[in-house]
Write an enzyme that holds these catalytic residues in place. Structure first.
Site, mmCIF file in Angstrom:
data_model
loop_
_atom_site.group_PDB
_atom_site.id
_atom_site.type_symbol
_atom_site.label_atom_id
_atom_site.label_comp_id
_atom_site.label_asym_id
_atom_site.label_seq_id
_atom_site.Cartn_x
_atom_site.Cartn_y
_atom_site.Cartn_z
ATOM 1 N N GLU A 114 0.865 -1.189 0.000
ATOM 2 C CA GLU A 114 0.000 0.000 0.000
ATOM 3 C C GLU A 114 0.896 1.231 0.000
ATOM 4 O O GLU A 114 1.797 1.366 0.829
ATOM 5 C CB GLU A 114 -0.931 -0.013 1.229
ATOM 6 C CG GLU A 114 -1.887 1.154 1.226
ATOM 7 C CD GLU A 114 -3.169 0.915 2.024
ATOM 8 O OE1 GLU A 114 -3.456 -0.233 2.404
ATOM 9 O OE2 GLU A 114 -3.884 1.906 2.256
ATOM 10 N N LYS A 140 -3.837 -0.335 13.987
ATOM 11 C CA LYS A 140 -4.718 0.691 13.414
ATOM 12 C C LYS A 140 -6.133 0.234 13.744
ATOM 13 O O LYS A 140 -6.608 -0.756 13.191
ATOM 14 C CB LYS A 140 -4.501 0.776 11.898
ATOM 15 C CG LYS A 140 -5.473 1.694 11.164
ATOM 16 C CD LYS A 140 -5.111 1.800 9.674
ATOM 17 C CE LYS A 140 -6.087 2.678 8.906
ATOM 18 N NZ LYS A 140 -5.715 2.827 7.484
ATOM 19 N N GLU A 167 -10.475 4.487 9.387
ATOM 20 C CA GLU A 167 -10.692 4.164 7.974
ATOM 21 C C GLU A 167 -11.252 2.757 7.780
ATOM 22 O O GLU A 167 -10.757 1.982 6.966
ATOM 23 C CB GLU A 167 -9.380 4.336 7.186
ATOM 24 C CG GLU A 167 -8.883 5.779 7.181
ATOM 25 C CD GLU A 167 -7.688 6.025 6.279
ATOM 26 O OE1 GLU A 167 -6.884 5.101 6.072
ATOM 27 O OE2 GLU A 167 -7.574 7.156 5.782
ATOM 28 N N ARG A 201 -2.067 3.381 17.037
ATOM 29 C CA ARG A 201 -2.078 4.591 16.201
ATOM 30 C C ARG A 201 -3.223 5.541 16.549
ATOM 31 O O ARG A 201 -4.324 5.099 16.881
ATOM 32 C CB ARG A 201 -2.162 4.213 14.721
ATOM 33 C CG ARG A 201 -0.911 3.514 14.236
ATOM 34 C CD ARG A 201 -1.102 3.041 12.818
ATOM 35 N NE ARG A 201 -0.647 3.977 11.809
ATOM 36 C CZ ARG A 201 -1.335 4.290 10.716
ATOM 37 N NH1 ARG A 201 -2.549 3.821 10.507
ATOM 38 N NH2 ARG A 201 -0.818 5.103 9.814
ATOM 39 N N ARG A 231 -11.421 17.916 10.723
ATOM 40 C CA ARG A 231 -10.650 16.678 10.803
ATOM 41 C C ARG A 231 -9.347 16.882 11.568
ATOM 42 O O ARG A 231 -8.882 15.980 12.278
ATOM 43 C CB ARG A 231 -10.361 16.160 9.386
ATOM 44 C CG ARG A 231 -9.452 14.951 9.382
ATOM 45 C CD ARG A 231 -9.358 14.340 8.004
ATOM 46 N NE ARG A 231 -8.231 13.420 7.919
ATOM 47 C CZ ARG A 231 -7.820 12.862 6.794
ATOM 48 N NH1 ARG A 231 -8.445 13.126 5.656
ATOM 49 N NH2 ARG A 231 -6.783 12.039 6.787
ATOM 50 N N LYS A 252 0.936 10.482 13.550
ATOM 51 C CA LYS A 252 1.558 11.017 12.325
ATOM 52 C C LYS A 252 2.080 12.419 12.599
ATOM 53 O O LYS A 252 1.516 13.143 13.421
ATOM 54 C CB LYS A 252 0.528 11.058 11.196
ATOM 55 C CG LYS A 252 0.142 9.682 10.677
ATOM 56 C CD LYS A 252 -0.696 9.783 9.401
ATOM 57 C CE LYS A 252 -1.090 8.364 8.960
ATOM 58 N NZ LYS A 252 -1.822 8.347 7.684
ATOM 59 N N ASP A 259 -2.660 14.272 7.304
ATOM 60 C CA ASP A 259 -2.190 13.019 6.720
ATOM 61 C C ASP A 259 -0.980 13.209 5.801
ATOM 62 O O ASP A 259 -1.132 13.184 4.582
ATOM 63 C CB ASP A 259 -3.331 12.363 5.925
ATOM 64 C CG ASP A 259 -2.997 10.948 5.499
ATOM 65 O OD1 ASP A 259 -1.943 10.452 5.895
ATOM 66 O OD2 ASP A 259 -3.794 10.347 4.758
ATOM 67 N N GLU A 317 3.919 9.096 -0.691
ATOM 68 C CA GLU A 317 2.508 9.021 -1.107
ATOM 69 C C GLU A 317 2.015 10.355 -1.656
ATOM 70 O O GLU A 317 1.362 10.396 -2.694
ATOM 71 C CB GLU A 317 1.645 8.596 0.088
ATOM 72 C CG GLU A 317 0.161 8.642 -0.216
ATOM 73 C CD GLU A 317 -0.715 8.189 0.944
ATOM 74 O OE1 GLU A 317 -0.187 7.812 2.004
ATOM 75 O OE2 GLU A 317 -1.957 8.220 0.774
HETATM 76 O O1 GCW Z 1 -2.473 8.286 4.195
HETATM 77 C C1 GCW Z 1 -3.474 7.347 4.309
HETATM 78 C C2 GCW Z 1 -3.217 6.423 3.178
HETATM 79 C C3 GCW Z 1 -3.690 5.027 3.427
HETATM 80 C C4 GCW Z 1 -3.114 4.560 4.759
HETATM 81 C C5 GCW Z 1 -3.621 5.486 5.842
HETATM 82 C C6 GCW Z 1 -3.024 5.140 7.198
HETATM 83 C C7 GCW Z 1 -2.386 2.372 5.378
HETATM 84 O O2 GCW Z 1 -3.790 6.953 2.018
HETATM 85 O O3 GCW Z 1 -3.242 4.226 2.369
HETATM 86 O O4 GCW Z 1 -3.437 3.224 5.047
HETATM 87 O O5 GCW Z 1 -3.248 6.791 5.564
HETATM 88 O O6 GCW Z 1 -2.022 5.725 7.544
HETATM 89 O O7 GCW Z 1 -3.559 4.292 7.899
#
Ligand code: GCW
Length: 700
Positions: free
Chosen positions: A145, A270, A274, A307, A318, A342, A347, A375
């Site tokens: 991914e 996680k 999502e 996480r 958000r 993060k 993101d 990414e």
């Molecule tokens: O940035 C987003 C990504 C997903 C990723 C998610 C995460 C692994 O687009 O692909 O999933 O974050 O960090 O969980």
């Protein structure tokens, strides 16, 4: 007729051989990374003990020693209070450390200093964080991914998916060696969007095989787990963290893992993010979920990295959600839980302010998650050196314990009492020959390891080291390789190429999302621009217009008290500083403020004009990088030169698309001309939107 030359055939042959030899010199697939140095200079390595780690330390010295011939290097265990964790002491004698792992890191440091011409003196060297991990978002079917360098080095689909081949072992060892050489001591082998299957006996056997290869290089193995595993592979009717059967299931599974892998590192999770399962599915919370796993791991010394990447399609900004969700739990987690956050609150955007959770959670260890894989920064096509971005982040002042409470200090144990400290980077590694797709993306793997080891290292120093280790001091003329004087190489190659690396992140910010813009990338693939993307019925927080808020008045997300109020999550005096557009750093202006198109910037330009200049400047920078690289041709083997040259061309084209797409799109709102001294768009907005839609259709 007889030739006058008695050996024409032989000389033709030797010419052919020479030709292929020089072709050989020019063929560099990049697989050796920064570990190219070889030497015939003998060295006497003295060590009282022997072990797998020490054998590697000895071999590395013998392989690449560049000091005095026959010098004695002592590798010794000691017990010194000042040496922390994996740290070591360098001296004229050799390397001393409290652990064998420390000795190995000392040896790599010694060799690096020899190879890069840095002084070797008596010195105590301690790592910034105890655990320095790579997170692999690798799926069990071999896909990665957000990976742009081929399939997984750990997993593959097909009949032989679980067979451990000699090639696997060789690759894993090369991977382990590269990591050890930069101080990485942990690898999470699978995607955080985790398949429950990874905990099945068959897969755990493969995990054991990998762990056995990584261990002598000082690397612990970790797994991402799926919170619903007890239901999926354990066939329980629930995964409720407070259910006794579920508790037992995790205890037994953990025991099974430690029987195979006695030094297993722990779990990365996680949950309720999502669409991933988590404790909230059973009416429980993050503490219940994390502590369940922490208790299972505790007898073995394992860690839970839980996480905080959580957000829902609610009315709440958000950027505020992770903080809102996690702060109430501060102090309730077991001491072997670390909350993995993060770097930014959204993101992994080209530029974000630091997440307000750093420094704010004072009674719970917090660790940073950085994204090494690009990414949102041009995949493996754009040359973007990420060290400056991470340096900016790690040195950001949270003010939580007064001035100087940097993110680094808020997570490394120097501000708060923490039993464990850690940092993670999402890997950019795949099966591509050169591991990372772009030869310069290797520098991001390198930089992540070096900064995780020492958060005070400058990006400049890291780029300098990496270039010296990765490119030899050579001239390549017509396929012939000659060693050149260091001075010439430094001036003509090192200096300009290093500067290009150091400018590359800011350039990408400028041509993608300058002045605090964020999340305006194309859907799904996240490579190109997509500020327009907002299909009917789509979650608003997944669409760019939610983030840029462009209208006829102006642009930007108001996060002040009159807007979403996200600024209130930052500590004073930062909160006040961010609250006013006059004191907010311009690099983050549109992150925190909705400002009018005519807003006056510090340099006197209007916001609209400044936006235009920034986009243009980003593009011009990449055009400049092309010149720098073309001039470096003489100093780089043909393969790597060609690969990078091609990618810079693609990057230029893509940067122009970003600029044209964003300026033409925003111009519909600003109704102002692009300043006439700037280059005109070369793409039509309609064409760019149509192209984007075609790509999106291919995904759907
Ligand atoms: O940035 C987003 C990504 C997903 C990723 C998610 C995460 C692994 O687009 O692909 O999933 O974050 O960090 O969980």
């Amino acid at each position: 007729m007889k030739s006058k030359n008695p050996k024409p055939m032989k000389s033709i042959l030797s010419v052919i051989v020479l030709f292929f030899l020089s072709l050989g010199l020019n063929a560099d697939n990049g697989h050796q990374l920064w570990l190219r140095s070889k030497s015939n200079i003998p060295v006497q390595v003295v060590s009282k003990r022997s072990s797998a780690i020490l054998t590697i330390a000895r071999q590395e010295l013998q392989h690449a020693w560049q000091g005095e011939a026959n010098q004695t290097v002592v590798l010794g265990l000691t017990r010194e209070k000042q040496i922390k964790g994996d740290g070591f002491r360098l001296s004229a004698e050799g390397v001393h450390a409290n652990t064998e792992r420390g000795i190995l890191y000392g040896v790599y440091e010694l060799l690096r200093r020899q190879q890069t011409g840095q002084a070797i003196r008596d010195e105590l060297v301690n790592p910034s964080w105890e655990n320095r991990l790579l997170n692999h978002w690798d799926n069990l079917d071999g896909t990665v991914e957000r990976g742009y360098a081929g399939h997984s080095i750990f997993w593959r689909a097909g009949n032989d998916s679980l067979t451990v081949t000699p090639e696997d072992l060789k690759l894993w060892e090369a991977y382990a060696r590269a990591n050890a050489s930069i101080g990485i001591n942990g690898s999470v082998l699978n995607n955080v969007n985790a398949s429950p299957k990874v905990l099945s006996a068959a897969y755990l056997n493969r995990v054991k095989a990998i762990a056995d290869v990584l261990r002598p290089y000082g690397i612990k193995t970790y797994l991402s787990i799926n919170f619903a595993s007890p239901m999926v592979i354990g066939r329980l009717s629930t995964a409720d963290p407070l259910n006794a059967e579920v508790v037992d299931w995790w205890k037994n599974k953990t025991k099974e893992i430690y029987t195979l892998i006695p030094d297993f590192g722990g779990f990365l999770v996680k949950a309720n993010s999502e669409g991933q399962p988590g404790p909230q599915d059973f009416g429980r919370n993050h503490v219940d979920g994390a502590n369940l796993l922490a208790d299972a791991l505790n007898p073995y010394g394992g860690l839970v990295m839980w996480r905080a990447f959580v957000y829902n399609p609610s009315d709440e900004d958000r950027a505020k959600q992770a903080y809102n969700e996690f702060m109430p739990f501060d102090g309730q987690f077991r001491d072997n839980v670390i909350i993995q956050v993060k770097n930014g609150p959204i993101d992994f955007q080209p530029r974000e302010p630091f997440s307000p959770l750093f420094g704010a959670m004072k009674q719970t260890p917090v660790m940073a998650e950085l994204q090494v894989t690009q990414e949102y920064l041009g995949h493996s096509i754009h040359l973007v050196f990420l060290a400056p971005m991470w340096e900016e982040f790690l040195h950001s002042d949270t003010w939580q314990e007064g001035e100087g409470s940097t993110v680094a200090r808020a997570t490394d144990g120097s501000l708060f009492k923490q039993k464990h400290t850690a940092i993670a980077g999402v890997a950019n590694i795949g099966l591509d020959d050169n591991w990372c797709g772009h030869d310069f993306a290797q520098a991001n793997w390198y930089a992540y390891g070096r900064q995780a080891w020492d958060s005070s290292l400058s990006s400049e120093q890291i780029a300098d080291e990496w270039l010296k280790l990765t490119f030899s001091r050579s001239l390549f003329v017509e396929g012939d390789q000659k060693v050149v004087l260091p001075m010439e190489w430094d001036l003509n190659f090192l200096k300009p190429v290093k500067q290009m690396m150091l400018n590359s992140h800011e350039a990408a910010v400028d041509y993608m999302m300058p002045l605090g813009l964020h999340h305006i990338f194309a859907a799904h693939h996240h490579y190109g621009p997509g500020p327009w993307w907002a299909p009917k019925g789509m979650r608003k927080d997944w669409t760019p217009p939610y983030y840029h808020q462009a209208d006829s008045e102006g642009i930007g997300f108001d996060r002040t008290a009159s807007g979403s109020g996200a600024v209130s999550q930052y500590h004073e005096p930062l909160q006040s500083q961010l609250s006013s557009p006059e004191t907010c750093p311009e690099a983050l202006l549109l992150w925190f403020h909705h400002v009018s198109w005519d807003y006056k910037m510090k340099n006197g330009r209007t916001l609209w004009n400044e936006l235009c200049y920034r986009y243009d400047q980003g593009v011009q920078q990449v055009r400049q990088f092309q010149k720098v690289w073309d001039q470096a041709e003489r100093y780089v083997d043909r393969d790597r030169f060609g690969r990078v040259q091609q990618r810079l061309r693609d990057q230029s084209l893509n940067a122009m698309e970003w600029k044209d797409a964003c300026l033409l799109y925003f111009q519909q709102y600003s109704q102002r001309p692009i300043p006439y001294d700037l280059e005109r768009p070369v793409n039509n907005l309609d064409d760019l939107i149509e192209k984007d839609q075609r790509t999106i259709r291919a995904y759907e």
